[in-house]
Write a protein that holds these residues in place. Structure first.
Motif, PDB file in Angstrom:
ATOM      1  N   GLY A 100       0.929  -7.292  -5.755  1.00 26.43           N
ATOM      2  CA  GLY A 100       1.787  -6.605  -6.710  1.00 26.43           C
ATOM      3  C   GLY A 100       3.252  -6.951  -6.520  1.00 26.43           C
ATOM      4  N   ARG A 101       4.039  -6.554  -7.487  1.00 22.58           N
ATOM      5  CA  ARG A 101       5.500  -6.662  -7.356  1.00 22.58           C
ATOM      6  C   ARG A 101       6.000  -5.350  -6.760  1.00 22.58           C
ATOM      7  N   ASP A 102       5.706  -5.161  -5.501  1.00 19.93           N
ATOM      8  CA  ASP A 102       6.014  -3.912  -4.823  1.00 19.93           C
ATOM      9  C   ASP A 102       6.338  -4.222  -3.364  1.00 19.93           C
ATOM     10  N   PRO A 103       6.783  -3.216  -2.594  1.00 20.89           N
ATOM     11  CA  PRO A 103       7.128  -3.503  -1.192  1.00 20.89           C
ATOM     12  C   PRO A 103       5.987  -4.090  -0.374  1.00 20.89           C
ATOM     13  N   PHE A 104       4.752  -3.650  -0.621  1.00 19.14           N
ATOM     14  CA  PHE A 104       3.620  -4.235   0.109  1.00 19.14           C
ATOM     15  C   PHE A 104       3.439  -5.708  -0.259  1.00 19.14           C
ATOM     16  N   GLY A 105       3.666  -6.047  -1.532  1.00 13.69           N
ATOM     17  CA  GLY A 105       3.596  -7.448  -1.939  1.00 13.69           C
ATOM     18  C   GLY A 105       4.644  -8.290  -1.245  1.00 13.69           C
ATOM     19  N   ASP A 106       5.883  -7.742  -1.163  1.00 14.23           N
ATOM     20  CA  ASP A 106       6.946  -8.448  -0.431  1.00 14.23           C
ATOM     21  C   ASP A 106       6.554  -8.643   1.026  1.00 14.23           C
ATOM     22  N   ALA A 143      -5.371 -10.975  -0.013  1.00 17.88           N
ATOM     23  CA  ALA A 143      -4.218 -10.877   0.881  1.00 17.88           C
ATOM     24  C   ALA A 143      -3.638  -9.482   0.724  1.00 17.88           C
ATOM     25  N   ASN A 144      -3.484  -8.795   1.822  1.00 17.97           N
ATOM     26  CA  ASN A 144      -2.999  -7.412   1.788  1.00 17.97           C
ATOM     27  C   ASN A 144      -2.555  -6.995   3.175  1.00 17.97           C
ATOM     28  N   PRO A 145      -1.807  -5.919   3.294  1.00 16.89           N
ATOM     29  CA  PRO A 145      -1.541  -5.392   4.636  1.00 16.89           C
ATOM     30  C   PRO A 145      -2.780  -4.674   5.175  1.00 16.89           C
ATOM     31  N   ASP A 146      -2.964  -4.761   6.485  1.00 20.72           N
ATOM     32  CA  ASP A 146      -3.949  -3.952   7.200  1.00 20.72           C
ATOM     33  C   ASP A 146      -3.202  -2.927   8.042  1.00 20.72           C
ATOM     34  N   LEU A 147      -3.576  -1.668   7.907  1.00 21.23           N
ATOM     35  CA  LEU A 147      -3.106  -0.636   8.825  1.00 21.23           C
ATOM     36  C   LEU A 147      -4.230  -0.402   9.821  1.00 21.23           C
ATOM     37  N   VAL A 148      -4.037  -0.885  11.050  1.00 22.22           N
ATOM     38  CA  VAL A 148      -5.080  -0.824  12.079  1.00 22.22           C
ATOM     39  C   VAL A 148      -4.817   0.394  12.966  1.00 22.22           C
ATOM     40  N   LEU A 149      -5.754   1.336  12.963  1.00 23.97           N
ATOM     41  CA  LEU A 149      -5.672   2.538  13.789  1.00 23.97           C
ATOM     42  C   LEU A 149      -6.679   2.408  14.916  1.00 23.97           C
ATOM     43  N   ARG A 150      -6.231   2.593  16.153  1.00 27.44           N
ATOM     44  CA  ARG A 150      -7.121   2.419  17.300  1.00 27.44           C
ATOM     45  C   ARG A 150      -7.208   3.695  18.110  1.00 27.44           C
ATOM     46  N   ARG A 178       1.555  -9.486  -9.659  1.00 24.54           N
ATOM     47  CA  ARG A 178       1.273  -8.648 -10.821  1.00 24.54           C
ATOM     48  C   ARG A 178       2.315  -7.533 -10.929  1.00 24.54           C
ATOM     49  N   GLY A 179       2.825  -7.350 -12.141  1.00 28.63           N
ATOM     50  CA  GLY A 179       3.768  -6.261 -12.355  1.00 28.63           C
ATOM     51  C   GLY A 179       3.102  -4.943 -12.663  1.00 28.63           C
ATOM     52  N   ASP A 180       1.820  -4.980 -13.034  1.00 25.14           N
ATOM     53  CA  ASP A 180       1.129  -3.766 -13.467  1.00 25.14           C
ATOM     54  C   ASP A 180       0.144  -3.228 -12.433  1.00 25.14           C
ATOM     55  N   LEU A 181       0.039  -3.884 -11.285  1.00 22.20           N
ATOM     56  CA  LEU A 181      -0.907  -3.464 -10.253  1.00 22.20           C
ATOM     57  C   LEU A 181      -0.222  -3.486  -8.897  1.00 22.20           C
ATOM     58  N   GLY A 182      -0.588  -2.541  -8.062  1.00 17.28           N
ATOM     59  CA  GLY A 182      -0.057  -2.519  -6.710  1.00 17.28           C
ATOM     60  C   GLY A 182      -0.817  -3.477  -5.805  1.00 17.28           C
TER      61      GLY A 182
END
Length: 311
Positions: A68-74, A15-22, A93-97
């Motif tokens: 991760g415990r980061d903005p992308f995780g949120d 599970a992750n964000p996708d940045l889709v460039l077209r 995870r607190g130690d990984l993005g």
């Protein structure tokens, strides 16, 4: 939502964000700045897109993934919840993005992925009781979820029914493939992947149907996504084909994952393989009409109309 609540389907994977460039652009190095037509930040990861597709079809689904415990995780957690996917089994995870994929969509696709926390998922993060309680367990992207992969046969042994979509192996080594194929109830490759699987398992072929038949000879059903050729359900007893409706794709990101979701939803609804294949091909085709993996995923009524069940 709590970790002790049973879900109809549990998805294990990414599970992750996708940045889709077209745009009609081939990247050039040497500090060459090029302009694309559009950029969209969407829910990504095969596991997350598949889970979102199931939720869209009215299936109670949870995902086991690491962020991760980061903005992308949120962002990922918020997107999953907006799509109706239970996040009570997601590990932070607190130690990984959080992982991130950049998808370059220009007729075909190129994908650049930073794995981040994706590969940190382990068997200890997968509650055995959630696997046992689910009606179905789906595995997505085991070649990104690297620490979990070798233990997946043991994890799947506790499932009532299961499916696996490996997606690509960035290393093209296909480690643990035989054990994973033998542990799964259903394999869900695309036409290119099943050829690579057959070759890795010792069968030299460039024909995807021949490759699927070889893999199916191990005693597993193989459901192949074949893009413009639709799909096929292949077992030791034979082959069923399904052609897609003619469309002009907007973006094919996640179409295979939406195909997977519709296949599982149909089988859980009691549909036989040939009708489940119709659901899957129709859903995958419909999903190409939006940007990113989830924007055009069909709801149940839209899908039933597409396969002729509803007017």
């Amino acid at each position: 939502m709590t970790r002790d609540r049973a879900h109809d389907v549990v998805v294990l994977g990414d599970a992750n964000p996708d940045l889709v460039l077209r745009g009609d652009v081939v990247p050039r190095f040497g500090q060459a700045e090029q302009l694309v037509d559009a950029a969209d930040l969407t829910l990504g990861g095969s596991g997350a897109i598949m889970a979102a597709g199931l939720a869209r079809l009215g299936v109670d689904v949870a995902i086991v993934a690491a962020v991760g415990r980061d903005p992308f995780g949120d962002l990922v957690l918020g997107m999953l919840e907006e799509h109706g996917v239970a996040t009570d089994l997601v590990v932070r995870r607190g130690d990984l993005g959080t992982g991130l994929s950049v998808v370059l969509s220009a007729g075909t696709r190129a994908i650049l992925t930073h794995a981040g926390a994706i590969g940190s998922l382990t068997a200890a993060d997968v509650p055995a009781e959630a696997v046992a309680a689910a009606r179905h367990v789906h595995v997505a992207s085991p070649y990104l979820v690297t620490r979990l992969r070798a233990d997946l046969p043991t994890v799947l042994a506790g499932a009532r029914s299961s499916s696996v979509d490996t997606n690509d192996d960035p290393a093209r080594a296909w480690a643990d493939l035989a054990a994973l194929a033998d542990a799964a109830g259903t394999l869900l490759p695309n036409d290119g992947e099943v050829v690579l699987w057959a070759q890795a398992l010792g069968h030299r072929t460039d024909d995807w149907l021949d490759a699927a038949a070889y893999v199916a000879s191990r005693g597993v059903e193989v459901v192949v996504k074949a893009g413009a050729e639709g799909g096929a359900h292949v077992t030791a007893d034979g082959v069923v084909r399904q052609e897609p409706a003619p469309v002009t794709p907007v973006d094919t990101t996640g179409a295979g994952d939406t195909f997977d979701a519709a296949w599982v939803a149909a089988r859980l609804a009691g549909e036989p393989p040939e009708r489940a294949l119709r659901w899957a091909v129709a859903a995958g085709t419909l999903s190409t009409q939006g940007v990113g993996g989830t924007a055009a995923q069909p709801d149940r009524d839209t899908l039933l109309r597409a396969v002729g069940v509803l007017p």
